[in-house]
Design a protein around this motif. Sequence first.
Motif, PDB file in Angstrom:
ATOM      1  N   LEU A   1      31.506  42.174  37.033  1.00  0.00           N
ATOM      2  CA  LEU A   1      31.262  41.097  37.988  1.00  0.00           C
ATOM      3  C   LEU A   1      30.218  41.430  39.059  1.00  0.00           C
ATOM      4  O   LEU A   1      29.592  40.526  39.610  1.00  0.00           O
ATOM      5  CB  LEU A   1      32.571  40.696  38.672  1.00  0.00           C
ATOM      6  CG  LEU A   1      33.660  40.137  37.749  1.00  0.00           C
ATOM      7  CD1 LEU A   1      34.882  39.736  38.565  1.00  0.00           C
ATOM      8  CD2 LEU A   1      33.146  38.951  36.936  1.00  0.00           C
ATOM      9  N   PHE A   2      30.050  42.740  39.365  1.00  0.00           N
ATOM     10  CA  PHE A   2      29.145  43.104  40.452  1.00  0.00           C
ATOM     11  C   PHE A   2      28.112  44.157  40.056  1.00  0.00           C
ATOM     12  O   PHE A   2      27.258  44.501  40.855  1.00  0.00           O
ATOM     13  CB  PHE A   2      29.949  43.608  41.660  1.00  0.00           C
ATOM     14  CG  PHE A   2      30.939  42.593  42.155  1.00  0.00           C
ATOM     15  CD1 PHE A   2      30.523  41.537  42.940  1.00  0.00           C
ATOM     16  CD2 PHE A   2      32.278  42.681  41.812  1.00  0.00           C
ATOM     17  CE1 PHE A   2      31.424  40.575  43.386  1.00  0.00           C
ATOM     18  CE2 PHE A   2      33.185  41.732  42.245  1.00  0.00           C
ATOM     19  CZ  PHE A   2      32.759  40.674  43.033  1.00  0.00           C
ATOM     20  N   GLY A   3      28.187  44.677  38.837  1.00  0.00           N
ATOM     21  CA  GLY A   3      27.212  45.648  38.357  1.00  0.00           C
ATOM     22  C   GLY A   3      27.324  47.009  39.003  1.00  0.00           C
ATOM     23  O   GLY A   3      26.403  47.814  38.915  1.00  0.00           O
ATOM     24  N   PHE A   4      28.462  47.327  39.650  1.00  0.00           N
ATOM     25  CA  PHE A   4      28.590  48.580  40.378  1.00  0.00           C
ATOM     26  C   PHE A   4      28.573  49.815  39.478  1.00  0.00           C
ATOM     27  O   PHE A   4      28.344  50.908  39.954  1.00  0.00           O
ATOM     28  CB  PHE A   4      29.899  48.614  41.184  1.00  0.00           C
ATOM     29  CG  PHE A   4      29.842  47.827  42.451  1.00  0.00           C
ATOM     30  CD1 PHE A   4      28.654  47.338  42.946  1.00  0.00           C
ATOM     31  CD2 PHE A   4      30.987  47.587  43.165  1.00  0.00           C
ATOM     32  CE1 PHE A   4      28.608  46.616  44.125  1.00  0.00           C
ATOM     33  CE2 PHE A   4      30.970  46.869  44.347  1.00  0.00           C
ATOM     34  CZ  PHE A   4      29.765  46.381  44.828  1.00  0.00           C
ATOM     35  N   GLY A   5      28.880  49.684  38.189  1.00  0.00           N
ATOM     36  CA  GLY A   5      28.937  50.847  37.326  1.00  0.00           C
ATOM     37  C   GLY A   5      30.174  51.689  37.552  1.00  0.00           C
ATOM     38  O   GLY A   5      30.356  52.715  36.905  1.00  0.00           O
ATOM     39  N   GLY A   6      31.022  51.299  38.480  1.00  0.00           N
ATOM     40  CA  GLY A   6      32.286  52.004  38.696  1.00  0.00           C
ATOM     41  C   GLY A   6      32.216  53.131  39.699  1.00  0.00           C
ATOM     42  O   GLY A   6      33.236  53.575  40.208  1.00  0.00           O
TER      43      GLY A   6
ATOM     44  N   LEU B   1      39.513  42.139  31.164  1.00  0.00           N
ATOM     45  CA  LEU B   1      40.128  41.194  32.093  1.00  0.00           C
ATOM     46  C   LEU B   1      39.087  40.372  32.850  1.00  0.00           C
ATOM     47  O   LEU B   1      39.292  39.183  33.129  1.00  0.00           O
ATOM     48  CB  LEU B   1      41.012  41.952  33.097  1.00  0.00           C
ATOM     49  CG  LEU B   1      42.291  42.594  32.548  1.00  0.00           C
ATOM     50  CD1 LEU B   1      42.951  43.447  33.621  1.00  0.00           C
ATOM     51  CD2 LEU B   1      43.263  41.514  32.053  1.00  0.00           C
ATOM     52  N   ALA B   2      37.960  41.003  33.191  1.00  0.00           N
ATOM     53  CA  ALA B   2      36.953  40.338  34.031  1.00  0.00           C
ATOM     54  C   ALA B   2      35.976  39.481  33.239  1.00  0.00           C
ATOM     55  O   ALA B   2      35.358  38.568  33.800  1.00  0.00           O
ATOM     56  CB  ALA B   2      36.179  41.386  34.827  1.00  0.00           C
ATOM     57  N   ALA B   3      35.815  39.750  31.943  1.00  0.00           N
ATOM     58  CA  ALA B   3      34.788  39.072  31.143  1.00  0.00           C
ATOM     59  C   ALA B   3      34.851  37.538  31.218  1.00  0.00           C
ATOM     60  O   ALA B   3      33.798  36.893  31.289  1.00  0.00           O
ATOM     61  CB  ALA B   3      34.869  39.541  29.692  1.00  0.00           C
ATOM     62  N   PRO B   4      36.040  36.911  31.213  1.00  0.00           N
ATOM     63  CA  PRO B   4      36.064  35.435  31.282  1.00  0.00           C
ATOM     64  C   PRO B   4      35.464  34.852  32.567  1.00  0.00           C
ATOM     65  O   PRO B   4      35.145  33.659  32.605  1.00  0.00           O
ATOM     66  CB  PRO B   4      37.570  35.098  31.185  1.00  0.00           C
ATOM     67  CG  PRO B   4      38.178  36.278  30.498  1.00  0.00           C
ATOM     68  CD  PRO B   4      37.393  37.455  30.987  1.00  0.00           C
ATOM     69  N   TRP B   5      35.296  35.685  33.619  1.00  0.00           N
ATOM     70  CA  TRP B   5      34.768  35.179  34.890  1.00  0.00           C
ATOM     71  C   TRP B   5      33.243  35.277  34.982  1.00  0.00           C
ATOM     72  O   TRP B   5      32.666  34.838  35.989  1.00  0.00           O
ATOM     73  CB  TRP B   5      35.396  35.968  36.054  1.00  0.00           C
ATOM     74  CG  TRP B   5      36.833  35.638  36.247  1.00  0.00           C
ATOM     75  CD1 TRP B   5      37.903  36.277  35.711  1.00  0.00           C
ATOM     76  CD2 TRP B   5      37.362  34.543  37.002  1.00  0.00           C
ATOM     77  NE1 TRP B   5      39.080  35.670  36.097  1.00  0.00           N
ATOM     78  CE2 TRP B   5      38.774  34.606  36.887  1.00  0.00           C
ATOM     79  CE3 TRP B   5      36.789  33.526  37.775  1.00  0.00           C
ATOM     80  CZ2 TRP B   5      39.602  33.681  37.519  1.00  0.00           C
ATOM     81  CZ3 TRP B   5      37.611  32.619  38.414  1.00  0.00           C
ATOM     82  CH2 TRP B   5      38.997  32.693  38.274  1.00  0.00           C
ATOM     83  N   ILE B   6      32.600  35.816  33.966  1.00  0.00           N
ATOM     84  CA  ILE B   6      31.142  35.940  33.999  1.00  0.00           C
ATOM     85  C   ILE B   6      30.495  34.560  34.163  1.00  0.00           C
ATOM     86  O   ILE B   6      30.768  33.642  33.398  1.00  0.00           O
ATOM     87  CB  ILE B   6      30.623  36.611  32.705  1.00  0.00           C
ATOM     88  CG1 ILE B   6      31.062  38.082  32.645  1.00  0.00           C
ATOM     89  CG2 ILE B   6      29.092  36.530  32.629  1.00  0.00           C
ATOM     90  CD1 ILE B   6      30.694  38.777  31.346  1.00  0.00           C
ATOM     91  N   GLY B   7      29.661  34.418  35.181  1.00  0.00           N
ATOM     92  CA  GLY B   7      28.936  33.175  35.410  1.00  0.00           C
ATOM     93  C   GLY B   7      29.750  32.060  36.041  1.00  0.00           C
ATOM     94  O   GLY B   7      29.227  30.956  36.239  1.00  0.00           O
ATOM     95  N   ARG B   8      31.010  32.325  36.386  1.00  0.00           N
ATOM     96  CA  ARG B   8      31.865  31.266  36.910  1.00  0.00           C
ATOM     97  C   ARG B   8      32.106  31.362  38.416  1.00  0.00           C
ATOM     98  O   ARG B   8      32.734  30.476  39.009  1.00  0.00           O
ATOM     99  CB  ARG B   8      33.213  31.284  36.180  1.00  0.00           C
ATOM    100  CG  ARG B   8      33.087  31.047  34.682  1.00  0.00           C
ATOM    101  CD  ARG B   8      34.428  31.106  33.991  1.00  0.00           C
ATOM    102  NE  ARG B   8      35.329  30.060  34.444  1.00  0.00           N
ATOM    103  CZ  ARG B   8      36.592  29.927  34.008  1.00  0.00           C
ATOM    104  NH1 ARG B   8      37.071  30.773  33.113  1.00  0.00           N
ATOM    105  NH2 ARG B   8      37.350  28.954  34.475  1.00  0.00           N
TER     106      ARG B   8
END
Length: 268
Positions: free
Chosen positions: A18-23, A237-244
């Motif tokens: 969601l934020f590209g932080f790389g962890g 878990l986060a993939a469905p929120w991409i672009g939303r």
Amino acid sequence: MYTLLLFAGCLAGITTVLFGFGGGFVIVPLLYAVLTATPAADLGQPNAAMHIAVATSTAVMVFGAGMATLRHHRAKTVPWHEVRPLSVYLGLGAIGGAAAALALSGDRVKWAFMAYLAVSLLDAFLRPGFMHQTRPSIRPMGRTLTAAAGLLIGCVSALLGVGGSVMTVPLMRRRGASMTAATAMASPLSLPMAVAGTATYMLLAGEPTSLGPWHAGYIDLRAFLALAAGSWLGIRLAAPWIGRIPDALHARVYLGLLGLILIVMLAL
């Protein structure tokens, strides 16, 4: 310990997508705290905790950035024409950054990490262009700027064990990218940096057994496995929120997370 790392890996996976932080902004502070609570004799080298945290975070980034890139590619959110020119320079910069990290003391790397966060936050708030998208399309960079930006981002990212998002996201944001596009670019741009940085941390650590049998150079393999497993779960878990996520909210949450991580690091 490993349950905590699994949970941290899950958070890292969510922030990667969601934020590209790389962890790294989740993994480095937590792993540093865990390792500083470990007796120095168990680490094999004094003052190695920050180097191990950064190196292990960089290795986990290979896994997380690879998976996140695949997810964003499937969602068609990656502007590949902007990503490809930067990738080679990021990998080259990462080699120098990892080598520089090993030449510095753990305390200096920790303070560099916090300074990086503080400057990034001030830049986002004080200069226009981050909080609101101002252009209908991404303004391209020239060859010289692409090379300079790629080398700098790769070097700083590998030095601190974080994804390049704190530099690439504001850069692309000010060039007109939406938060979805800017954060989508961060994962494939983190991948060459993570591969080059991981190889450098493995090869330049000295004796293979200096940190114990569960280490590959400065990389803690047991921590890596726990973090990678958690990262896989978080990405799913986060993939469905991409672009939303609404663009303005996405930008505010991004900066809020950076501020929270800075506070945690100052408390360690």
